[in-house]
Design an enzyme around this catalytic site. Sequence first.
Site, mmCIF file in Angstrom:
data_model
loop_
_atom_site.group_PDB
_atom_site.id
_atom_site.type_symbol
_atom_site.label_atom_id
_atom_site.label_comp_id
_atom_site.label_asym_id
_atom_site.label_seq_id
_atom_site.Cartn_x
_atom_site.Cartn_y
_atom_site.Cartn_z
ATOM 1 N N CYS A 1 4.068 37.132 60.783
ATOM 2 C CA CYS A 1 3.983 37.344 62.226
ATOM 3 C C CYS A 1 4.342 38.787 62.553
ATOM 4 O O CYS A 1 5.184 39.393 61.882
ATOM 5 C CB CYS A 1 4.936 36.385 62.944
ATOM 6 S SG CYS A 1 4.999 36.574 64.736
ATOM 7 N N SER B 1 6.117 39.812 64.819
ATOM 8 C CA SER B 1 7.544 39.897 65.154
ATOM 9 C C SER B 1 8.366 40.238 63.911
ATOM 10 O O SER B 1 9.341 40.995 63.991
ATOM 11 C CB SER B 1 8.028 38.572 65.747
ATOM 12 O OG SER B 1 7.286 38.239 66.897
ATOM 13 N N HIS C 1 8.267 43.938 63.355
ATOM 14 C CA HIS C 1 9.164 44.702 64.230
ATOM 15 C C HIS C 1 10.539 44.874 63.579
ATOM 16 O O HIS C 1 11.157 45.937 63.669
ATOM 17 C CB HIS C 1 9.329 44.001 65.576
ATOM 18 C CG HIS C 1 8.120 44.069 66.457
ATOM 19 N ND1 HIS C 1 7.413 45.233 66.672
ATOM 20 C CD2 HIS C 1 7.479 43.117 67.193
ATOM 21 C CE1 HIS C 1 6.402 45.001 67.491
ATOM 22 N NE2 HIS C 1 6.425 43.719 67.819
ATOM 23 N N HIS D 1 9.628 33.229 60.048
ATOM 24 C CA HIS D 1 10.012 32.222 61.044
ATOM 25 C C HIS D 1 8.873 31.279 61.423
ATOM 26 O O HIS D 1 9.016 30.502 62.346
ATOM 27 C CB HIS D 1 10.525 32.929 62.312
ATOM 28 C CG HIS D 1 9.490 33.798 62.969
ATOM 29 N ND1 HIS D 1 9.327 35.133 62.617
ATOM 30 C CD2 HIS D 1 8.564 33.535 63.906
ATOM 31 C CE1 HIS D 1 8.337 35.640 63.325
ATOM 32 N NE2 HIS D 1 7.848 34.694 64.117
ATOM 33 N N CYS E 1 4.911 29.258 65.174
ATOM 34 C CA CYS E 1 5.129 30.411 66.064
ATOM 35 C C CYS E 1 3.865 30.770 66.825
ATOM 36 O O CYS E 1 3.808 30.646 68.036
ATOM 37 C CB CYS E 1 5.646 31.619 65.286
ATOM 38 S SG CYS E 1 5.862 33.087 66.333
#
Length: 361
Positions: free
Chosen positions: A38, A40, A43, A59, A163
């Site tokens: 992902c 995220s 990041h 996640h 997610c």
Amino acid sequence: MAKAAILEQVGGLTIGEVELADPAPHEVLIDTKACGLCHSDLHFIEGTYPHPMPAIPGHEAAGVVRAVGSEVKTVKPGDHVVSCLSAFCGHCEFCVTGRMALCMGADTRRGQTAAPRITRNGGETVAQMLNLSAFCEQMLIHEHACVAIDKDMPLDRAAVIGCAVTTGAGAIFNACSVVPGETVAVVGCGGVGLATINAAKIAGAGKVIAIDPLPEKRELAQVLGATHTVDAMADDAVDQVTKISGGGVHHAIEAVGRQASADLAVKVLRRGGTATILGMMPLDCKVGLGAMDLLSGKKLQGAIMGMNHFPVDLPRLVDFYMRGLLDLDTIIAERIPLEKINEGFEKMKGGHSARSVVVFD
């Protein structure tokens, strides 16, 4: 011992071994079977969002329950489960008012004085990222961070529900409550954006406009239910959307996490329309409505994880897939072993393909 992709320092992941503790009373030990990559995660890997290190990201996962703590009542060994980062305590203000995704989840983590869930090298703490750390052969998580699903559901497809699909579909079904016939624009056609488009189709949106700079992403969006596509970099992108939608869209959903895409989402709204920001933007970004936007009844909202109610939502999304309504096969671009995870993130940076999924043996 379990093999994991560990964030030792900003910039990339290294493969190493960690040890997971025995489950506490409300914890579940899961054999991870698949985990999506992902944006995220990227990041944190790139340091845009700070996090203690060493840590294990990941996640968006699915697996099989190996063991449970003495008080666990929601799952049992052998259950197939999908994990969710928006773990909920069940008794705070947000939980009891039905906004579980906003729960800070303090009770779902181990206390600072308790032994850590993940260690290595004989006791060094490895930080658990987003209460999951799914780039690992096993996860040790709170029972309120996973939900049992139909065992006939393929676990590589189930992982992306954790997610991307929960966020995108949740935006349509929960945060926006899209009414059949309403017009939806989705800015950004990565995993979350594609899931949003697919859910908009399921919800009966009248027109679904996919906005992305890459032709291959726009083509994927059409496969997943977009009725129209627009090049995000076109000088007249806003005019195109306004014309297609007959004056602007009812819902504009930002699914990439960039200032320009969030601003674009606001610009394509019709009177009374709502812009919903899903992406993790740089921390110094701000999105706003002008005076005329406010006078026109336009609204702007964030929707963390699609404002999901995941113990209810995830099994329903699995059912949508099993019935042929939800297209997870198109969202998954490749399946890779854990050892190729850095290559997967490099591919993500290129932006030309949909979801990569790590598959564990």
